[in-house]
Design a protein around this motif. Structure first.
Motif, PDB file in Angstrom:
ATOM      1  N   ALA A 147      -4.661   3.096  11.247  1.00 14.87           N
ATOM      2  CA  ALA A 147      -4.094   3.361  12.780  1.00 14.87           C
ATOM      3  C   ALA A 147      -3.789   2.011  13.129  1.00 14.87           C
ATOM      4  CB  ALA A 147      -5.687   3.431  13.384  1.00 14.87           C
ATOM      5  N   ASP A 148      -3.593   0.997  12.650  1.00 12.89           N
ATOM      6  CA  ASP A 148      -3.328  -0.596  13.376  1.00 12.89           C
ATOM      7  C   ASP A 148      -2.043  -0.590  12.903  1.00 12.89           C
ATOM      8  OD1 ASP A 148      -5.441  -0.787  15.514  1.00 12.89           O
ATOM      9  OD2 ASP A 148      -6.657  -2.033  14.098  1.00 12.89           O
ATOM     10  N   SER A 149      -1.744  -0.190  11.924  1.00 12.92           N
ATOM     11  CA  SER A 149      -0.559  -0.236  10.603  1.00 12.92           C
ATOM     12  C   SER A 149       0.501   0.686  11.634  1.00 12.92           C
ATOM     13  CB  SER A 149      -0.942  -0.829   9.019  1.00 12.92           C
ATOM     14  OG  SER A 149       0.111  -0.914   9.041  1.00 12.92           O
ATOM     15  N   PRO A 150       1.272   0.516  11.988  1.00  9.19           N
ATOM     16  CA  PRO A 150       2.597   1.429  11.742  1.00  9.19           C
ATOM     17  C   PRO A 150       3.571   1.440  10.297  1.00  9.19           C
ATOM     18  CG  PRO A 150       3.086  -0.299  13.411  1.00  9.19           C
ATOM     19  CD  PRO A 150       2.241  -0.704  12.795  1.00  9.19           C
ATOM     20  N   THR A 151       3.439   0.465   9.779  1.00  6.71           N
ATOM     21  CA  THR A 151       4.085   1.127   8.060  1.00  6.71           C
ATOM     22  C   THR A 151       3.040   1.751   7.682  1.00  6.71           C
ATOM     23  OG1 THR A 151       4.717  -1.707   8.254  1.00  6.71           O
ATOM     24  CG2 THR A 151       3.994   0.105   5.914  1.00  6.71           C
ATOM     25  N   LEU A 152       1.676   1.388   7.594  1.00  7.54           N
ATOM     26  CA  LEU A 152       0.359   2.428   7.220  1.00  7.54           C
ATOM     27  C   LEU A 152       0.970   3.570   7.260  1.00  7.54           C
ATOM     28  CD1 LEU A 152      -2.495   0.444   5.986  1.00  7.54           C
ATOM     29  CD2 LEU A 152      -0.482   0.979   4.373  1.00  7.54           C
ATOM     30  N   SER A 153       0.791   4.097   8.628  1.00  7.89           N
ATOM     31  CA  SER A 153       0.128   4.892   8.752  1.00  7.89           C
ATOM     32  C   SER A 153       1.888   6.045   8.932  1.00  7.89           C
ATOM     33  CB  SER A 153       0.505   4.695  10.950  1.00  7.89           C
ATOM     34  OG  SER A 153      -0.620   4.273  11.621  1.00  7.89           O
ATOM     35  N   ALA A 154       3.213   5.399   8.653  1.00  4.26           N
ATOM     36  CA  ALA A 154       4.165   5.857   8.679  1.00  4.26           C
ATOM     37  C   ALA A 154       3.823   6.678   7.239  1.00  4.26           C
ATOM     38  CB  ALA A 154       5.646   4.924   8.881  1.00  4.26           C
ATOM     39  N   ARG A 155       3.222   5.905   6.583  1.00  2.35           N
ATOM     40  CA  ARG A 155       3.320   5.961   4.603  1.00  2.35           C
ATOM     41  C   ARG A 155       2.485   6.891   4.683  1.00  2.35           C
ATOM     42  NH1 ARG A 155       5.609   7.397   0.516  1.00  2.35           N
ATOM     43  NH2 ARG A 155       4.974   6.793  -1.701  1.00  2.35           N
ATOM     44  N   LEU A 156       1.723   7.747   5.753  1.00  6.80           N
ATOM     45  CA  LEU A 156       0.494   8.567   5.477  1.00  6.80           C
ATOM     46  C   LEU A 156       1.387   9.653   5.596  1.00  6.80           C
ATOM     47  CD1 LEU A 156      -2.585   8.827   4.457  1.00  6.80           C
ATOM     48  CD2 LEU A 156      -3.225   8.378   6.521  1.00  6.80           C
ATOM     49  N   ARG A 157       2.499   9.855   6.737  1.00 11.33           N
ATOM     50  CA  ARG A 157       2.625  10.487   6.880  1.00 11.33           C
ATOM     51  C   ARG A 157       3.766  11.653   5.690  1.00 11.33           C
ATOM     52  NH1 ARG A 157       2.822   7.780  12.151  1.00 11.33           N
ATOM     53  NH2 ARG A 157       5.597   7.314  11.945  1.00 11.33           N
ATOM     54  N   ASP A 158       4.243  10.491   5.845  1.00  8.91           N
ATOM     55  CA  ASP A 158       5.244  10.350   4.079  1.00  8.91           C
ATOM     56  C   ASP A 158       4.237  11.087   3.122  1.00  8.91           C
ATOM     57  OD1 ASP A 158       7.981   9.799   5.362  1.00  8.91           O
ATOM     58  OD2 ASP A 158       7.491   7.900   4.288  1.00  8.91           O
ATOM     59  N   LEU A 159       3.154  10.850   2.483  1.00 11.06           N
ATOM     60  CA  LEU A 159       2.325  11.115   1.719  1.00 11.06           C
ATOM     61  C   LEU A 159       1.613  13.031   2.019  1.00 11.06           C
ATOM     62  CD1 LEU A 159       0.336   8.007   0.725  1.00 11.06           C
ATOM     63  CD2 LEU A 159       1.715   9.102  -0.759  1.00 11.06           C
ATOM     64  N   HIS A 160       1.923  13.060   3.511  1.00 11.18           N
ATOM     65  CA  HIS A 160       1.584  14.556   3.792  1.00 11.18           C
ATOM     66  C   HIS A 160       2.387  15.146   3.605  1.00 11.18           C
ATOM     67  CE1 HIS A 160      -2.783  14.327   5.822  1.00 11.18           C
ATOM     68  NE2 HIS A 160      -2.477  13.302   6.337  1.00 11.18           N
ATOM     69  N   ASP A 161       3.828  14.582   3.761  1.00 10.56           N
ATOM     70  CA  ASP A 161       4.800  15.438   3.040  1.00 10.56           C
ATOM     71  C   ASP A 161       5.338  15.774   1.912  1.00 10.56           C
ATOM     72  OD1 ASP A 161       5.092  15.889   6.659  1.00 10.56           O
ATOM     73  OD2 ASP A 161       6.579  13.842   6.180  1.00 10.56           O
ATOM     74  N   LEU A 162       4.840  15.309   1.118  1.00 15.05           N
ATOM     75  CA  LEU A 162       5.307  14.895  -0.930  1.00 15.05           C
ATOM     76  C   LEU A 162       4.246  15.746  -1.002  1.00 15.05           C
ATOM     77  CD1 LEU A 162       5.802  11.468  -1.502  1.00 15.05           C
ATOM     78  CD2 LEU A 162       6.949  13.171  -1.588  1.00 15.05           C
TER      79      LEU A 162
END
Length: 219
Positions: free
Chosen positions: A126-141
């Motif tokens: 939650a505190d990491s913009p990088t990890l939050s963005a990557r998690l969204r990418d993984l949901h898309d994949l």
């Protein structure tokens, strides 16, 4: 023992085992550092030094820094498609995905692929913009892989609008429930409390799709 035997490389099974041990060591060390000082502040060089390996070794196993934190990503992106592919005879895609989610959120399971991670890890994401963005990418994949599995299950061309739409709807339910588990984790609830809440909410969420998808992609 001959000189050739002394200089020969270890058997394939042993080499693979050593690779897995090294990979797990790097992942464990990285996770400890991420939790202690935050994902964004931790460098690859620090991880390599703490794991006592070369920086190149870290990047060989984990090409991106995010991979070190989200090391279940392969299982995550394949999870919905695998459930559809392995659905039971007479079971629709929606029913199979609902059943698999309930199984993954059972108290004894608390599967990280479903979203269970513990409060420290959830806060790190939650505190990491990088990890939050990557998690969204993984949901898309994961949604894209599900669309392909639904197309194959219904003999539709890959890219056809129907399996893509069904995957978007079913993927949205899983995305919402994953986020719900993360939110409840951050409030301090334990796995038993979270499980009881999201299982009830999953019934409601999947129920919204039943009028359209109750019989879709039935095995």
């Amino acid at each position: 023992m001959t000189t050739d035997a002394l200089s020969s490389p270890p058997p394939t099974g042993l080499r693979e085992s050593k690779k897995q041990e090294t990979r797990q060591l790097i992942s464990d060390v990285a996770t400890g550092l991420f939790l202690a000082q935050g994902f964004e502040r931790t460098t690859i060089a620090e991880i390599a030094a703490a794991a006592r390996v070369a920086k190149k070794t870290v990047t060989n196993y984990f090409p991106r820094k995010e991979d070190l934190a989200l090391d279940h990503q392969d299982a995550f992106t394949a999870s919905l498609a695998s459930t559809v592919t392995g659905r039971q005879v007479g079971e629709s895609a929606s029913s199979a995905l609902r059943r698999a989610f309930i199984d993954a959120t059972a108290t004894a399971t608390a599967d990280p692929v479903a979203g269970f991670s513990g409060p420290e890890f959830a806060r790190m994401i939650a505190d990491s913009p990088t990890l939050s963005a990557r998690l969204r990418d993984l949901h898309d994949l994961r949604e894209a892989a599900l669309a392909d599995a639904l197309a194959d299950a219904t003999d539709a061309p890959r890219g056809d609008i129907t399996p893509r739409t069904a995957a978007a709807l079913l993927g949205a339910v899983h995305r919402t429930l994953f986020q719900r588990i993360q939110e409840l984790t951050l409030t301090g609830q334990d796995n038993a409390q979270i499980s009881a809440t999201v299982i009830a909410e999953a019934d409601s969420a999947f129920g919204l799709l039943e009028p359209a998808l109750a019989d879709y992609a039935e095995a």
